[in-house]
Motif scaffolding. Structure first.
Motif, PDB file in Angstrom:
ATOM      1  N   VAL A 107      36.248   4.277  32.492  1.00 29.27           N
ATOM      2  CA  VAL A 107      37.295   5.065  33.145  1.00 29.27           C
ATOM      3  C   VAL A 107      37.925   4.255  34.269  1.00 29.27           C
ATOM      4  O   VAL A 107      37.227   3.632  35.072  1.00 29.27           O
ATOM      5  CB  VAL A 107      36.715   6.383  33.703  1.00 29.27           C
ATOM      6  N   LEU A 108      39.237   4.259  34.316  1.00 26.21           N
ATOM      7  CA  LEU A 108      40.010   3.699  35.423  1.00 26.21           C
ATOM      8  C   LEU A 108      40.612   4.856  36.201  1.00 26.21           C
ATOM      9  O   LEU A 108      41.441   5.601  35.670  1.00 26.21           O
ATOM     10  CB  LEU A 108      41.115   2.781  34.900  1.00 26.21           C
ATOM     11  N   GLU A 109      40.184   5.037  37.434  1.00 28.09           N
ATOM     12  CA  GLU A 109      40.717   6.102  38.288  1.00 28.09           C
ATOM     13  C   GLU A 109      41.832   5.542  39.158  1.00 28.09           C
ATOM     14  O   GLU A 109      41.643   4.562  39.871  1.00 28.09           O
ATOM     15  CB  GLU A 109      39.618   6.677  39.187  1.00 28.09           C
ATOM     16  N   SER A 110      43.015   6.152  39.076  1.00 22.45           N
ATOM     17  CA  SER A 110      44.144   5.684  39.876  1.00 22.45           C
ATOM     18  C   SER A 110      45.078   6.838  40.206  1.00 22.45           C
ATOM     19  O   SER A 110      45.525   7.564  39.313  1.00 22.45           O
ATOM     20  CB  SER A 110      44.928   4.601  39.126  1.00 22.45           C
ATOM     21  N   ALA A 111      45.397   6.988  41.483  1.00 20.14           N
ATOM     22  CA  ALA A 111      46.328   8.034  41.904  1.00 20.14           C
ATOM     23  C   ALA A 111      47.748   7.727  41.431  1.00 20.14           C
ATOM     24  O   ALA A 111      48.575   8.636  41.305  1.00 20.14           O
ATOM     25  CB  ALA A 111      46.305   8.168  43.428  1.00 20.14           C
TER      26      ALA A 111
END
Length: 201
Positions: A107-111
């Protein structure tokens, strides 16, 4: 191994969603935390930041985030310059990180998954959504922030309709007990998708 990008506006609960994936043993890359780390640790990036924003951007050897924020959030051109310096370094760091991971997916978490172009790094995208007043209440409770200030930050970000249209999947996060089954469903989908990709490769 497939890559999943997770995004959402302030107070949407994307970090909660990522925590639920992490509890399933899924590796999560927090791009915001990585950016903060790299602005301190990457010597080429430090030099580039000092050249663009001045030596005062570092205080006692550490990035002065408040000083930098005071520059970029009142100057769109300066913010664009900051993004142009930081985003490629984060992209490269994510690619290196992915090589070290195992499992069905990461998973890549990015706002700012779509705004930064980080969506090009992933195979599936998930938008975490929540009603504005729920988001305001969460952020005020978490940060002790003025509600109007939170509403202004929400207004400056991509709205839920835009995120829903751009993402492959959307999770509406009203309460964590309701969120669990939705994350379970996506987990099954991503593991299955990885098996299909594995068979095709």
């Amino acid at each position: 191994m497939i890559r999943v990008g997770i995004t959402g506006g302030i107070g949407s609960g994307k970090s909660t969603v990522c925590r639920l994936f992490a509890a399933k043993g899924i590796a999560v890359y927090d791009s915001d935390a990585a950016a903060r780390r790299l602005m301190n640790e990457s010597l080429p990036l430090r030099r580039a930041l000092a050249a663009r924003f001045g030596d005062a951007v570092f205080r006692a050897g550490e990035l002065d985030r408040k000083f930098l924020a005071g520059i970029v959030f009142s100057d769109p051109a300066a913010l664009a310059d900051l993004d142009a310096l930081v985003h490629p370094v984060v992209r490269a760091d994510f690619e290196t990180w992915c090589v070290r991971q195992t499992g069905d997916y990461v998973v890549l978490e990015s706002a700012i998954l779509f705004e930064s172009g980080f969506d090009s790094l992933v195979d599936r995208t998930v938008a975490v959504l929540a009603p504005p007043e729920v988001r305001v209440a969460r952020v005020c409770r978490r940060d002790g922030t003025d509600p109007e200030a939170v509403r202004q930050r929400i207004a400056a970000q991509a709205d839920d309709d835009t995120l829903r249209d751009r993402a492959d999947f959307a999770l509406v996060n009203i309460s964590e007990p309701e969120l669990g089954p939705a994350v379970d469903d996506l987990d099954r989908r991503f593991r299955h998708a990885n098996q299909i990709v594995g068979h095709e490769s």
